[in-house]
Design an enzyme around this catalytic site. Structure first.
Site, PDB file in Angstrom:
ATOM      1  CG  ASP A  62     -22.993 -16.038 -20.646  1.00  0.00           C
ATOM      2  OD1 ASP A  62     -23.365 -15.352 -21.604  1.00  0.00           O
ATOM      3  OD2 ASP A  62     -23.025 -15.626 -19.469  1.00  0.00           O
ATOM      4  CB  CYS A  90     -25.687  -7.516 -22.508  1.00  0.00           C
ATOM      5  SG  CYS A  90     -25.073  -7.502 -24.169  1.00  0.00           S
ATOM      6  CE1 TYR A 135     -28.351 -12.624 -20.455  1.00  0.00           C
ATOM      7  CE2 TYR A 135     -27.251 -13.462 -18.511  1.00  0.00           C
ATOM      8  CZ  TYR A 135     -27.573 -13.586 -19.834  1.00  0.00           C
ATOM      9  OH  TYR A 135     -27.131 -14.675 -20.551  1.00  0.00           O
ATOM     10  CE1 TYR A 194     -25.805 -11.761 -14.958  1.00  0.00           C
ATOM     11  CE2 TYR A 194     -26.393 -14.061 -14.589  1.00  0.00           C
ATOM     12  CZ  TYR A 194     -25.503 -13.111 -15.055  1.00  0.00           C
ATOM     13  OH  TYR A 194     -24.304 -13.507 -15.601  1.00  0.00           O
ATOM     14  CD  GLU A 246     -28.634 -10.777 -24.261  1.00  0.00           C
ATOM     15  OE1 GLU A 246     -29.069 -11.670 -23.515  1.00  0.00           O
ATOM     16  OE2 GLU A 246     -27.427 -10.517 -24.335  1.00  0.00           O
TER      17      GLU A 246
HETATM   18  C1  LIG Z   1     -25.363 -13.423 -23.637  1.00  0.00           C
HETATM   19  C2  LIG Z   1     -25.292 -12.614 -22.385  1.00  0.00           C
HETATM   20  N1  LIG Z   1     -25.925 -11.434 -22.341  1.00  0.00           N
HETATM   21  C3  LIG Z   1     -25.869 -10.678 -21.230  1.00  0.00           C
HETATM   22  C4  LIG Z   1     -25.177 -11.083 -20.109  1.00  0.00           C
HETATM   23  C5  LIG Z   1     -25.191 -10.243 -18.859  1.00  0.00           C
HETATM   24  O1  LIG Z   1     -23.989  -9.797 -18.519  1.00  0.00           O
HETATM   25  C6  LIG Z   1     -24.516 -12.337 -20.195  1.00  0.00           C
HETATM   26  N2  LIG Z   1     -23.821 -12.829 -19.146  1.00  0.00           N
HETATM   27  N3  LIG Z   1     -24.593 -13.060 -21.343  1.00  0.00           N
END
Ligand SMILES: Cc1ncc(CO)c(N)n1
Length: 223
Positions: A44, A135, A139, A166, A208
């Site tokens: 990430d 994204c 989240y 989040y 995702e």
């Molecule tokens: C894969 C992924 N999607 C969304 C976010 C949210 O910012 C993240 N940190 N990582």
């Protein structure tokens, strides 16, 4: 109907499956093995480097100063807020910032970021936003869902800070801003153009899910 509503209805099943994924559930009930979380953190981190570039490109394509400023804030918050969370976690596991940054993206990670970067470079601002919205939005949904369905999960010694970030109002307000921006950009455009935005949103919503699955299973290059 606002585009975001239409997309949410259409993608509910993908998001539902994402919420049911053992990685995501493991964050909530605390059962997620630390090695899967470490794999996630590393992947990430390099994802977020490219993701930040999307906000920079958003600032370039913005038509007004307010939109430009909010993209600049998103860029700053990702580089210095969200990625700090990853750096703090890495430190707890004895992983240096240099090691984090040197992570080689696994195939799905690479495909996901290249897809969005390609849209951002070649498409309109509406296309850029529709491809990156899953994204932030997903989240935020995951953060809220975990907080609600796993009471006390925000206090978990390892995964609590992740959930708190989040599920936070600050993260949520930026996600809502992006949702409103997409709805605004989609006002009055043709059905053909809408279907392009929908396609981006579907693709990255699937990515995702695949990202969670990749870090859960391993998901590295086979050869
Ligand atoms: C894969 C992924 N999607 C969304 C976010 C949210 O910012 C993240 N940190 N990582």
């Amino acid at each position: 109907m606002a585009l975001s509503k239409r997309l949410y209805e259409k993608l509910k099943h993908v998001w539902f499956q994402t919420h049911q994924h053992p990685f995501v559930k493991g964050l909530g009930n605390g059962d997620l093995p630390a090695e899967a979380f470490i794999r996630y953190m590393k992947q990430d981190y390099v994802f977020l480097i490219d993701y930040s570039r999307l906000f920079a490109l958003g600032a370039i394509k913005a038509k007004d100063l307010e939109t430009m400023s909010t993209f600049a804030k998103l860029l700053n918050d990702t580089l210095h807020g969200e990625m700090d969370l990853h750096r703090q976690y890495a430190k707890r596991f004895g992983i240096t910032n240099e090691q984090l940054e040197a992570t080689k993206p696994a195939p799905i990670n690479l495909a996901y970021t290249r897809y969005m970067l390609n849209v951002a470079h070649t498409g309109s601002l509406a296309e850029l936003v529709s491809s990156l919205l899953p994204c932030m939005w997903s989240y935020w949904e995951i953060g809220k869902m975990l907080k609600e369905q796993y009471p006390g999960s925000e206090e978990h010694a390892l995964y609590g800070e992740w959930i708190a970030m989040y599920a936070s109002e600050e993260f949520g307000s930026l996600a809502s801003w992006l949702i409103r921006l997409l709805d605004h950009l989609a006002e009055g455009i043709s059905e053909r153009e809408l279907s392009v935005l929908e396609e981006h949103f579907i693709t990255t919503s699937r990515f995702e899910y695949m990202f969670w699955d990749m870090v859960y299973q391993g998901g590295d290059w086979p050869v």
